[in-house]
Write a protein that holds these residues in place. Structure first.
Motif, PDB file in Angstrom:
ATOM      1  N   UNK A  55      -9.303   2.778   0.904  1.00 55.25           N
ATOM      2  CA  UNK A  55     -10.647   2.367   0.495  1.00 55.25           C
ATOM      3  C   UNK A  55     -10.721   1.959  -0.972  1.00 55.25           C
ATOM      4  N   UNK A  56      -9.772   2.395  -1.765  1.00 55.78           N
ATOM      5  CA  UNK A  56      -9.727   2.041  -3.186  1.00 55.78           C
ATOM      6  C   UNK A  56      -8.791   0.858  -3.377  1.00 55.78           C
ATOM      7  N   UNK A  57      -9.143  -0.260  -2.769  1.00 64.06           N
ATOM      8  CA  UNK A  57      -8.262  -1.426  -2.800  1.00 64.06           C
ATOM      9  C   UNK A  57      -9.069  -2.716  -2.750  1.00 64.06           C
ATOM     10  N   UNK A  58      -8.409  -3.783  -3.119  1.00 65.56           N
ATOM     11  CA  UNK A  58      -9.019  -5.106  -3.007  1.00 65.56           C
ATOM     12  C   UNK A  58      -9.313  -5.401  -1.535  1.00 65.56           C
ATOM     13  N   UNK A  59      -8.412  -4.991  -0.665  1.00 66.75           N
ATOM     14  CA  UNK A  59      -8.605  -5.162   0.775  1.00 66.75           C
ATOM     15  C   UNK A  59      -9.954  -4.598   1.215  1.00 66.75           C
ATOM     16  N   UNK A  79       0.847  -1.185   0.000  1.00 60.96           N
ATOM     17  CA  UNK A  79       0.000   0.000   0.000  1.00 60.96           C
ATOM     18  C   UNK A  79       0.892   1.249   0.000  1.00 60.96           C
ATOM     19  N   UNK A  80       1.718   1.340  -1.021  1.00 61.15           N
ATOM     20  CA  UNK A  80       2.737   2.394  -1.081  1.00 61.15           C
ATOM     21  C   UNK A  80       2.137   3.797  -1.040  1.00 61.15           C
ATOM     22  N   UNK A  81       1.066   4.027  -1.786  1.00 64.87           N
ATOM     23  CA  UNK A  81       0.459   5.361  -1.803  1.00 64.87           C
ATOM     24  C   UNK A  81      -0.144   5.706  -0.450  1.00 64.87           C
ATOM     25  N   UNK A  82      -0.811   4.746   0.164  1.00 65.72           N
ATOM     26  CA  UNK A  82      -1.381   4.983   1.495  1.00 65.72           C
ATOM     27  C   UNK A  82      -0.279   5.349   2.474  1.00 65.72           C
ATOM     28  N   UNK A  97      -8.441   7.464   1.409  1.00 62.83           N
ATOM     29  CA  UNK A  97      -8.992   7.195   0.091  1.00 62.83           C
ATOM     30  C   UNK A  97      -8.273   6.058  -0.618  1.00 62.83           C
ATOM     31  N   UNK A  98      -6.954   6.044  -0.510  1.00 67.88           N
ATOM     32  CA  UNK A  98      -6.174   4.966  -1.121  1.00 67.88           C
ATOM     33  C   UNK A  98      -6.494   3.622  -0.471  1.00 67.88           C
TER      34      UNK A  98
END
Length: 85
Positions: A62-66, A42-45, A59-60
């Motif tokens: 929440x915008x994930x497969x996780x 989760x580099x951007x997070x 936001x990053x």
């Protein structure tokens, strides 16, 4: 459970020495739940957390497969992150 928490704590302290306070607790929680290797992706997070850009970090996350796999948990973590302002 305590052993797993201590493993997550040490991993966060080693990988993210910049993390303090609530940010550190969020990272420990995420590491405990998804594992250190997966969280590291989760580099951007992580970049946004380090830069105190909490809305972007949430936001990053929440915008994930996780977030699609465990939406309630991801929403709780995102809310904690947004509360860091």
């Amino acid at each position: 459970m305590r052993k797993d928490y201590n493993i997550a704590l040490k991993d966060v302290e080693r990988r993210y020495p910049w993390a303090e306070g609530e940010v550190k607790l969020v990272l420990i929680n995420l590491t405990f739940n998804m594992g250190a290797t997966r969280l590291a992706k989760f580099e951007k997070t992580l970049t946004h957390l380090r830069a105190d850009e909490y809305d972007l970090a949430a936001g990053e996350l929440l915008d994930s497969v996780y977030a699609r796999q465990v939406p309630n948990r991801a929403s709780r973590m995102a809310a904690r992150i947004m509360g860091l302002k």
